[in-house]
Design a protein around this motif. Structure first.
Motif, PDB file in Angstrom:
ATOM      1  N   PRO A   1      38.942  46.885  45.033  1.00 23.90           N
ATOM      2  CA  PRO A   1      39.603  45.566  45.043  1.00 23.90           C
ATOM      3  C   PRO A   1      40.737  45.453  44.023  1.00 23.90           C
ATOM      4  O   PRO A   1      41.745  44.794  44.284  1.00 23.90           O
ATOM      5  CB  PRO A   1      38.458  44.601  44.730  1.00 23.90           C
ATOM      6  CG  PRO A   1      37.214  45.328  45.142  1.00 23.90           C
ATOM      7  CD  PRO A   1      37.487  46.775  44.856  1.00 23.90           C
ATOM      8  N   SER A   2      40.583  46.093  42.859  1.00 29.81           N
ATOM      9  CA  SER A   2      41.618  45.989  41.827  1.00 29.81           C
ATOM     10  C   SER A   2      42.905  46.673  42.264  1.00 29.81           C
ATOM     11  O   SER A   2      44.011  46.233  41.913  1.00 29.81           O
ATOM     12  CB  SER A   2      41.119  46.603  40.519  1.00 29.81           C
ATOM     13  OG  SER A   2      40.798  47.970  40.695  1.00 29.81           O
TER      14      SER A   2
ATOM     15  N   LYS B   1      44.491  44.433  44.838  1.00 25.36           N
ATOM     16  CA  LYS B   1      45.025  43.287  44.112  1.00 25.36           C
ATOM     17  C   LYS B   1      46.352  43.624  43.440  1.00 25.36           C
ATOM     18  O   LYS B   1      47.269  42.794  43.379  1.00 25.36           O
ATOM     19  CB  LYS B   1      44.015  42.825  43.061  1.00 25.36           C
ATOM     20  CG  LYS B   1      44.455  41.627  42.240  1.00 25.36           C
ATOM     21  CD  LYS B   1      44.663  40.394  43.097  1.00 25.36           C
ATOM     22  CE  LYS B   1      44.992  39.182  42.233  1.00 25.36           C
ATOM     23  NZ  LYS B   1      45.327  37.989  43.052  1.00 25.36           N
TER      24      LYS B   1
ATOM     25  N   ASN C   1      49.683  41.598  43.990  1.00 21.34           N
ATOM     26  CA  ASN C   1      50.444  41.070  42.856  1.00 21.34           C
ATOM     27  C   ASN C   1      51.910  41.497  42.933  1.00 21.34           C
ATOM     28  O   ASN C   1      52.820  40.698  42.687  1.00 21.34           O
ATOM     29  CB  ASN C   1      49.839  41.560  41.538  1.00 21.34           C
ATOM     30  CG  ASN C   1      48.501  40.918  41.235  1.00 21.34           C
ATOM     31  OD1 ASN C   1      48.160  39.863  41.775  1.00 21.34           O
ATOM     32  ND2 ASN C   1      47.716  41.560  40.392  1.00 21.34           N
TER      33      ASN C   1
ATOM     34  N   GLU D   1      48.184  41.297  34.148  1.00 19.98           N
ATOM     35  CA  GLU D   1      48.259  41.353  35.604  1.00 19.98           C
ATOM     36  C   GLU D   1      48.870  42.687  35.998  1.00 19.98           C
ATOM     37  O   GLU D   1      50.021  42.971  35.685  1.00 19.98           O
ATOM     38  CB  GLU D   1      49.097  40.195  36.140  1.00 19.98           C
ATOM     39  CG  GLU D   1      49.123  40.112  37.649  1.00 19.98           C
ATOM     40  CD  GLU D   1      49.910  38.911  38.141  1.00 19.98           C
ATOM     41  OE1 GLU D   1      49.322  38.034  38.784  1.00 19.98           O
ATOM     42  OE2 GLU D   1      51.123  38.843  37.862  1.00 19.98           O
TER      43      GLU D   1
END
Length: 277
Positions: free
Chosen positions: A55-56, A59, A63, A230
């Motif tokens: 998931p990271s 993501k 982003n 982020e």
């Protein structure tokens, strides 16, 4: 004999460029593709499977897309009226000087500009000090190491690029189009919406696409201004190389980023030209 000479001359003209392209683009790209499909020294899809199941990692791609689209949209909104002013309102004899002033930020090192924004947006930077001096704030805002800082830096860097491409389109726009629209009873707003905007759309799309490509693949600005709060895709790629020495996964992530850029190109391909022949 003439055809043979012509073919030989063509080869001499095209050959060096073709050889350069093969050696420095095709071969490295093929090598990266091959490496991305290896894991533990054997052929495998594990790197792409790892991306889809983490998931990271997904993501980080989301982003990157969000930041890039925000930057592109803001840059277009800022650059379009600036290009219009330069092309339509600045006298012809002053336009070159105005353009020189417009592109002055490009004369400064990219890294220096990023650090300059970091100094401006830091907790004790110029922006927070000014706001606190006026009494608007009691405590400094968290401006640096945020998505907002990354967006601000990107917009400052790329709005000038967009301005130049849109300005070039404005200069190609013949005054006769506006006169014809006025003769047909169109007002200023109608002329802009139905004549000026469609004819300057190629310049917008060219600049927007260049902004998209440069922003989504940039590492310096997110790293310096966004920090580690982020994660974006370029930062993720560098992590695989610098921290884990995982070249196959880094290659796979880079190809995924290239795939996204290719999709963006296909979506904008019909507008990616400045001529109207």
């Amino acid at each position: 004999m003439t055809d043979a000479k012509l073919n030989w001359r063509t080869f001499l003209l095209v050959g060096p460029a073709a050889l350069f392209t093969v050696l420095f683009f095709v071969v490295p790209l093929a090598a990266m593709v091959a490496v991305s499909f290896t894991a533990g020294g054997a052929a495998s899809l594990d790197n792409y499977r790892h991306f889809l199941t983490q998931p990271s990692y997904v993501k980080a791609l989301v982003n990157s897309l969000e930041v890039t689209l925000i930057v592109t949209a803001i840059s277009v909104v800022v650059a379009y009226p600036l290009a219009w002013v330069l092309a339509e309102r600045v006298p012809e004899r002053w336009q070159r000087a105005a353009l020189m002033l417009t592109i002055l930020p490009f004369w400064t090192s990219y890294v220096v500009r990023s650090y300059s924004w970091l100094l401006l947006l830091a907790e004790r930077g110029v922006v927070n000090r000014a706001l606190m001096a006026t009494g608007l704030l009691d405590q400094p805002l968290q401006l640096a190491n945020t998505r907002a800082a990354t967006v601000i830096g990107f917009v400052h860097f790329f709005v000038m690029l967009l301005t130049l491409t849109i300005y070039a389109n404005f200069k190609q726009l013949s005054p006769s189009y506006r006169k014809a629209a006025a003769d047909l009873g169109a007002g200023g707003v109608q002329t802009f919406l139905h004549v000026v905007l469609p004819l300057t759309l190629p310049g917008i799309m060219v600049g927007a696409f260049l902004t998209f490509v440069l922003a989504i693949g940039d590492y310096v600005t997110p790293q310096l201004l966004g920090g580690s709060n982020e994660l974006l895709m370029p930062q993720l790629v560098i992590q695989q190389i610098g921290r884990r020495a995982d070249l196959p996964l880094a290659a796979a992530l880079s190809l995924i980023l290239m795939l996204v850029i290719s999709i963006a190109y296909l979506a904008c391909a019909r507008w990616l030209k400045l001529d109207r022949t």
